[in-house]
Write a protein that holds these residues in place. Structure first.
Motif, PDB file in Angstrom:
ATOM      1  N   SER A 140      87.967 119.551  79.779  1.00 39.12           N
ATOM      2  CA  SER A 140      88.751 119.805  78.562  1.00 39.12           C
ATOM      3  C   SER A 140      88.579 118.669  77.556  1.00 39.12           C
ATOM      4  CB  SER A 140      90.221 119.972  78.926  1.00 39.12           C
ATOM      5  OG  SER A 140      90.608 118.962  79.822  1.00 39.12           O
ATOM      6  N   LEU A 141      88.370 117.472  78.073  1.00 38.44           N
ATOM      7  CA  LEU A 141      88.172 116.341  77.159  1.00 38.44           C
ATOM      8  C   LEU A 141      86.822 116.471  76.436  1.00 38.44           C
ATOM      9  CD1 LEU A 141      90.116 114.066  76.594  1.00 38.44           C
ATOM     10  CD2 LEU A 141      88.914 112.644  78.229  1.00 38.44           C
TER      11      LEU A 141
ATOM     12  N   GLU B 153      87.335 119.026  73.833  1.00 38.37           N
ATOM     13  CA  GLU B 153      88.087 118.431  72.721  1.00 38.37           C
ATOM     14  C   GLU B 153      87.104 117.753  71.754  1.00 38.37           C
ATOM     15  OE1 GLU B 153      91.413 118.985  73.253  1.00 38.37           O
ATOM     16  OE2 GLU B 153      92.074 118.006  71.430  1.00 38.37           O
TER      17      GLU B 153
ATOM     18  N   VAL C 107     100.548 118.603  80.286  1.00 41.02           N
ATOM     19  CA  VAL C 107     100.008 118.820  78.937  1.00 41.02           C
ATOM     20  C   VAL C 107      98.922 119.899  78.892  1.00 41.02           C
ATOM     21  CG1 VAL C 107     100.522 116.480  78.173  1.00 41.02           C
ATOM     22  CG2 VAL C 107      98.297 116.950  79.186  1.00 41.02           C
TER      23      VAL C 107
ATOM     24  N   GLN D 203      93.295 124.724  72.321  1.00 39.16           N
ATOM     25  CA  GLN D 203      91.826 124.839  72.281  1.00 39.16           C
ATOM     26  C   GLN D 203      91.401 126.292  72.066  1.00 39.16           C
ATOM     27  OE1 GLN D 203      90.338 122.828  75.827  1.00 39.16           O
ATOM     28  NE2 GLN D 203      90.539 120.824  74.855  1.00 39.16           N
TER      29      GLN D 203
ATOM     30  N   LEU E   3      96.023 114.599  84.068  1.00 39.25           N
ATOM     31  CA  LEU E   3      96.088 113.185  83.717  1.00 39.25           C
ATOM     32  C   LEU E   3      96.274 112.345  84.988  1.00 39.25           C
ATOM     33  CD1 LEU E   3      98.380 113.166  80.538  1.00 39.25           C
ATOM     34  CD2 LEU E   3      95.981 113.695  80.732  1.00 39.25           C
TER      35      LEU E   3
ATOM     36  N   GLY F 177     104.449 106.161  77.146  1.00 37.50           N
ATOM     37  CA  GLY F 177     103.245 106.994  77.172  1.00 37.50           C
ATOM     38  C   GLY F 177     102.891 107.484  78.556  1.00 37.50           C
ATOM     39  N   ALA F 178     101.631 107.861  78.698  1.00 37.59           N
ATOM     40  CA  ALA F 178     101.183 108.582  79.887  1.00 37.59           C
ATOM     41  C   ALA F 178     101.129 107.724  81.147  1.00 37.59           C
ATOM     42  CB  ALA F 178      99.817 109.204  79.610  1.00 37.59           C
TER      43      ALA F 178
ATOM     44  N   LEU G  55     102.421 112.857  79.942  1.00 39.42           N
ATOM     45  CA  LEU G  55     103.242 113.132  78.751  1.00 39.42           C
ATOM     46  C   LEU G  55     102.339 113.603  77.633  1.00 39.42           C
ATOM     47  CD1 LEU G  55     105.594 109.992  78.324  1.00 39.42           C
ATOM     48  CD2 LEU G  55     106.114 112.138  79.445  1.00 39.42           C
TER      49      LEU G  55
ATOM     50  N   ILE H 108     101.663 113.983  73.306  1.00 40.05           N
ATOM     51  CA  ILE H 108     101.696 112.960  72.257  1.00 40.05           C
ATOM     52  C   ILE H 108     103.119 112.732  71.713  1.00 40.05           C
ATOM     53  CG2 ILE H 108     100.882 112.377  69.922  1.00 40.05           C
ATOM     54  CD1 ILE H 108      98.166 113.638  70.776  1.00 40.05           C
TER      55      ILE H 108
ATOM     56  N   SER I  65     104.963 110.731  74.139  1.00 36.59           N
ATOM     57  CA  SER I  65     104.418 109.363  74.224  1.00 36.59           C
ATOM     58  C   SER I  65     104.934 108.537  73.057  1.00 36.59           C
ATOM     59  CB  SER I  65     102.884 109.380  74.183  1.00 36.59           C
ATOM     60  OG  SER I  65     102.385 110.136  75.240  1.00 36.59           O
TER      61      SER I  65
HETATM   62  C1  FAD Z   1      91.857 117.330  76.840  1.00 36.46           C
HETATM   63  C2  FAD Z   1      93.189 116.843  76.396  1.00 36.46           C
HETATM   64  C3  FAD Z   1      93.737 117.356  75.230  1.00 36.46           C
HETATM   65  C4  FAD Z   1      95.002 116.951  74.823  1.00 36.46           C
HETATM   66  N1  FAD Z   1      95.539 117.484  73.694  1.00 36.46           N
HETATM   67  C5  FAD Z   1      96.788 117.152  73.317  1.00 36.46           C
HETATM   68  C6  FAD Z   1      97.387 117.726  72.167  1.00 36.46           C
HETATM   69  O1  FAD Z   1      96.797 118.544  71.484  1.00 36.46           O
HETATM   70  N2  FAD Z   1      98.658 117.371  71.844  1.00 36.46           N
HETATM   71  C7  FAD Z   1      99.362 116.485  72.595  1.00 36.46           C
HETATM   72  O2  FAD Z   1     100.520 116.212  72.279  1.00 36.46           O
HETATM   73  N3  FAD Z   1      98.802 115.887  73.683  1.00 36.46           N
HETATM   74  C8  FAD Z   1      97.552 116.194  74.058  1.00 36.46           C
HETATM   75  N4  FAD Z   1      96.989 115.600  75.165  1.00 36.46           N
HETATM   76  C9  FAD Z   1      97.761 114.560  75.852  1.00 36.46           C
HETATM   77  C10 FAD Z   1      97.522 113.223  75.144  1.00 36.46           C
HETATM   78  O3  FAD Z   1      96.165 112.881  75.297  1.00 36.46           O
HETATM   79  C11 FAD Z   1      98.425 112.141  75.750  1.00 36.46           C
HETATM   80  O4  FAD Z   1      99.759 112.514  75.508  1.00 36.46           O
HETATM   81  C12 FAD Z   1      98.208 110.807  75.070  1.00 36.46           C
HETATM   82  O5  FAD Z   1      96.851 110.437  75.117  1.00 36.46           O
HETATM   83  C13 FAD Z   1      99.028 109.729  75.751  1.00 36.46           C
HETATM   84  O6  FAD Z   1      98.877 108.556  74.991  1.00 36.46           O
HETATM   85  P1  FAD Z   1      98.898 107.126  75.692  1.00 36.46           P
HETATM   86  O7  FAD Z   1      98.712 106.149  74.603  1.00 36.46           O
HETATM   87  O8  FAD Z   1     100.095 107.022  76.534  1.00 36.46           O
HETATM   88  O9  FAD Z   1      97.649 107.123  76.701  1.00 36.46           O
HETATM   89  P2  FAD Z   1      96.082 107.079  76.362  1.00 36.46           P
HETATM   90  O10 FAD Z   1      95.748 107.961  75.222  1.00 36.46           O
HETATM   91  O11 FAD Z   1      95.409 107.324  77.662  1.00 36.46           O
HETATM   92  O12 FAD Z   1      95.859 105.581  75.896  1.00 36.46           O
HETATM   93  C14 FAD Z   1      95.955 104.506  76.816  1.00 36.46           C
HETATM   94  C15 FAD Z   1      95.028 103.410  76.295  1.00 36.46           C
HETATM   95  O13 FAD Z   1      95.224 102.232  77.089  1.00 36.46           O
HETATM   96  C16 FAD Z   1      93.959 101.690  77.398  1.00 36.46           C
HETATM   97  N5  FAD Z   1      94.120 100.918  78.648  1.00 36.46           N
HETATM   98  C17 FAD Z   1      94.301 101.384  79.888  1.00 36.46           C
HETATM   99  N6  FAD Z   1      94.395 100.343  80.770  1.00 36.46           N
HETATM  100  C18 FAD Z   1      94.279  99.209  80.057  1.00 36.46           C
HETATM  101  C19 FAD Z   1      94.294  97.830  80.374  1.00 36.46           C
HETATM  102  N7  FAD Z   1      94.425  97.400  81.635  1.00 36.46           N
HETATM  103  N8  FAD Z   1      94.148  96.937  79.372  1.00 36.46           N
HETATM  104  C20 FAD Z   1      94.005  97.362  78.084  1.00 36.46           C
HETATM  105  N9  FAD Z   1      93.965  98.659  77.726  1.00 36.46           N
HETATM  106  C21 FAD Z   1      94.111  99.570  78.694  1.00 36.46           C
HETATM  107  C22 FAD Z   1      93.056 102.879  77.543  1.00 36.46           C
HETATM  108  O14 FAD Z   1      91.705 102.502  77.398  1.00 36.46           O
HETATM  109  C23 FAD Z   1      93.551 103.771  76.419  1.00 36.46           C
HETATM  110  O15 FAD Z   1      92.913 103.499  75.201  1.00 36.46           O
HETATM  111  C24 FAD Z   1      95.738 115.988  75.594  1.00 36.46           C
HETATM  112  C25 FAD Z   1      95.144 115.466  76.769  1.00 36.46           C
HETATM  113  C26 FAD Z   1      93.896 115.877  77.165  1.00 36.46           C
HETATM  114  C27 FAD Z   1      93.309 115.320  78.442  1.00 36.46           C
END
Ligand code: FAD
Length: 435
Positions: free
Chosen positions: A7-8, A11, A58, A66, A150, A192-193, A198, A200, A203
Motif C-alpha cells: 500500500s505504501l 501511495e 488505518v 486509494q 503499521l 503518533g504511531a 494511529l 494522521i 497523530s
Molecule cells: C499506505 C499508508 C497510507 C496511509 N494513508 C493515510 C491517510 O490517508 N490518512 C491518514 O490519516 N493516515 C494515513 N496513514 C497513516 C499515517 O501514515 C500515520 O498516521 C502517520 O504516518 C503517523 O505519523 P508519525 O509521525 O507518528 O509516524 P511516521 O510517519 O512513521 O514518522 C516517524 C518518523 O520518525 C523517524 N524515526 C523513527 N525512529 C527514529 C529514531 N530512532 N531517530 C530519529 N528518527 C526516527 C522515522 O524515520 C519517521 O520519519 C497511512 C499509512 C500507510 C502505511
C-alpha cells in the motif's frame, strides 16, 4: 511478482512526485491497470504465535481513499477489496466507506485470500478466495495492493533502552492508559504511531498533547530564551505604479493534472497591472517560497497573487514570504484554484482551465485595490475557560493550570467527571496543584 505492491508503494504511485508522476501504471510494463485488488490486514490481526495480533487501524480507511483516488484517475477501473471486516471507525469514516462502496465497479468481498500465481504472458496475478454463495474461486487481476499494517521500527528496543522507556508486548511504546501521551518515564512523552497504530489526525492530536505537556514542564522557563524574528524593513510602495506578480502553482498533480498551468500563466501576464507571471511545482516548499520572495525583490513587485490551494492553511506562510521580501504582508492575494477549481472539476479540464483564469483575473483585480495594513497587539486576558467537566475538560483545565494560567472550569452537573462519573473505572486524584 512485479504487479503485487504494498500500500505504501501504491501511495507513491498515486503521488505527483511518485515514480510515474501521479499516473497509475503497473510496474511490470508501465501500462494502466484496469482491474486492481486490495488485500486487507496483511501483517495485522494475525492469529499465529508471535504474529501481529493487533488491528493496524488505518488500513481500511487508507485503502478506501486509494480506491476513490484510483477511480478518480480511471472511472472504468474495477476495484475489489478483500477484507476480514471493514473497520473504518472514527468521525466520518463510515461515510467515507459508503462513498467508496457506492462507486461503480467497486466490490468489497469478505474473505481470507491467497495470492495464487503470476501469469507468465501478462504478468497478471490470480487471487483465490471464497464466498458463501460461490464457494472457492480464483480470479485474475492486473495489479494487487497489499494493505500492510503499521509496525514499530526495527531498532525500537535500542531506542527504548537509550531513553529508558518500557515497550508493550507488541513493541510499541508502553503508555499510561489514562493518559496515552505519558510513557513509563516521567518527562518522556509519546505521540503518533509509536503509541500504536494511529492515523494522521490522531497523530497530530497526540503530538499537540505531547507539546502541551512539555510546555507544562518547561513553563517556569517561559519567555527567557525568546528571540524576535527580524524581517527586512518594509518598503513604502505608495508612490509606485502597480506591479502585480502572479505565481501559479501546480500543487504537484493536484492542480497540474487538471488545469493547463502554462495557459493560465500566459493569460495572467496579459491582465492589467501584471508585470510578471511565473509557475511553481509546490509553492509551499521552503525553496519555492524563497523563489517567490526573491522574485518580489528582483522584479520590484508590489502586489502578489498566488494561484494555488487554500488560504485556510497556507495564507500565513505566503504573507510571511512577502514580509521576507520587505513587502507589506497584506499586499498578498490568494486565488484558490485547487479546492474551488481542480478538485471539483477534475474531469472537465478545459472548463477548469477557463475557471482558473477567471479566478486569477478576479484576484488580480482585487490585488490592485489592496492597502497596506499594520498589525498591532491588543491586551489579552490570560485566564482560560473550559466548558464541560468530563475527562477531556478536566485534563485541559489541569494542563493550563499547570502551565501557570488561571482556569475556570464550568460544569452544569453537580459533580465533575462527565460520563465517567457513573462508571467504576478508577481515576487518578483530581486535586489541583496550587496553580
Ligand atoms: C499506505 C499508508 C497510507 C496511509 N494513508 C493515510 C491517510 O490517508 N490518512 C491518514 O490519516 N493516515 C494515513 N496513514 C497513516 C499515517 O501514515 C500515520 O498516521 C502517520 O504516518 C503517523 O505519523 P508519525 O509521525 O507518528 O509516524 P511516521 O510517519 O512513521 O514518522 C516517524 C518518523 O520518525 C523517524 N524515526 C523513527 N525512529 C527514529 C529514531 N530512532 N531517530 C530519529 N528518527 C526516527 C522515522 O524515520 C519517521 O520519519 C497511512 C499509512 C500507510 C502505511
Amino acid at each position: 511478482m512485479k504487479n503485487v505492491v504494498t500500500s505504501l508503494d501504491f501511495e507513491r504511485i498515486l503521488c505527483a512526485t511518485g515514480p510515474y508522476e501521479g499516473e497509475i501504471l503497473r510496474p511490470s510494463d508501465g501500462k494502466h491497470p484496469h482491474k486492481i485488488a486490495w488485500i486487507q490486514c496483511v501483517g495485522s490481526r494475525q492469529v499465529n504465535e508471535g504474529g501481529n495480533n493487533y488491528c493496524s487501524a488505518v488500513c481500511c480507511a487508507y485503502s478506501q481513499k486509494q480506491v476513490i483516488l484510483a477511480k478518480d484517475h480511471d472511472a472504468d477501473l474495477k476495484a475489489t477489496i478483500f477484507h476480514n471486516d471493514v473497520r473504518a471507525y472514527g468521525k466520518d469514516f463510515e461515510r467515507f466507506h459508503q462513498r467508496a462502496e457506492r462507486l461503480s465497479d467497486v466490490r468489497f468481498i469478505r474473505s481470507y485470500v491467497t495470492v495464487g500465481r503470476e501469469i507468465e504472458s501478462s504478468k497478471n496475478v490470480t487471487i483465490r478466495y471464497s464466498t458463501l454463495d460461490d464457494g472457492v474461486k480464483e480470479e485474475e487481476f492486473d495489479m494487487v495492493v497489499l494493505s500492510v499494517g503499521l509496525n514499530p521500527p526495527k531498532d525500537v528496543e535500542m531506542l527504548a533502552q537509550k531513553i529508558g522507556i518500557e515497550l508493550s508486548d507488541q513493541k510499541f511504546c508502553k503508555n499510561n492508559p489514562y493518559n496515552p501521551i505519558e510513557t513509563s518515564r516521567k518527562g518522556v512523552f509519546v505521540s503518533g504511531a509509536f503509541q500504536g497504530p494511529l492515523d494522521i489526525p490522531e497523530s497530530v492530536v497526540t503530538a499537540s498533547g505531547a507539546g502541551a505537556l512539555c510546555g507544562q514542564l518547561l513553563s517556569y522557563r517561559r519567555h527567557r530564551l525568546e528571540r524576535e524574528r527580524v524581517y527586512p524593513p518594509e518598503k513604502d510602495v505608495s508612490k509606485e505604479e502597480l506591479k502585480i506578480g502572479v505565481v501559479v502553482c501546480y500543487c504537484g498533480a493536484n492542480i497540474g493534472r487538471v488545469v493547463n498551468i502554462p495557459e493560465v500563466i500566459e493569460y495572467a501576464a496579459t491582465l492589467p497591472n501584471v508585470s510578471w507571471a511565473g509557475e511553481n511545482l509546490f509553492a509551499c516548499s521552503t525553496e519555492n517560497a524563497k523563489q517567490i520572495s526573491d522574485a518580489i525583490v528582483e522584479k520590484g513587485l508590489n502586489r502578489v497573487v498566488l494561484a494555488a490551494c487554500t488560504p485556510r492553511t497556507h495564507e500565513p506562510l505566503f504573507r510571511d514570504t512577502c514580509r521576507e521580501a520587505g513587502l507589506n504582508q497584506y499586499f498578498f492575494e490568494f486565488a484558490n484554484i485547487r479546492e474551488h477549481c481542480s478538485w471539483v472539476h477534475s474531469r472537465e479540464k478545459e472548463a477548469a482551465t477557463a475557471k482558473a483564469k477567471e479566478i486569477v483575473r478576479m484576484s488580480v483585480a482585487r490585488a490592485a485595490h489592496l492597502e497596506p495594513l499594520q498589525e498591532f497587539q491588543l491586551p489579552v486576558d490570560h485566564t482560560g475557560l473550559v466548558v464541560g467537566g468530563g475527562v477531556a475538560g478536566m485534563t485541559a483545565a489541569l494542563n493550563m493550570a499547570e502551565q501557570g494560567f488561571e482556569v475556570y472550569l464550568i460544569e452544569k452537573d453537580d459533580d465533575l467527571g462527565g460520563m465517567r462519573a457513573g462508571s467504576t473505572i478508577p481515576w487518578r486524584d483530581w486535586t489541583c496543584s496550587p496553580t
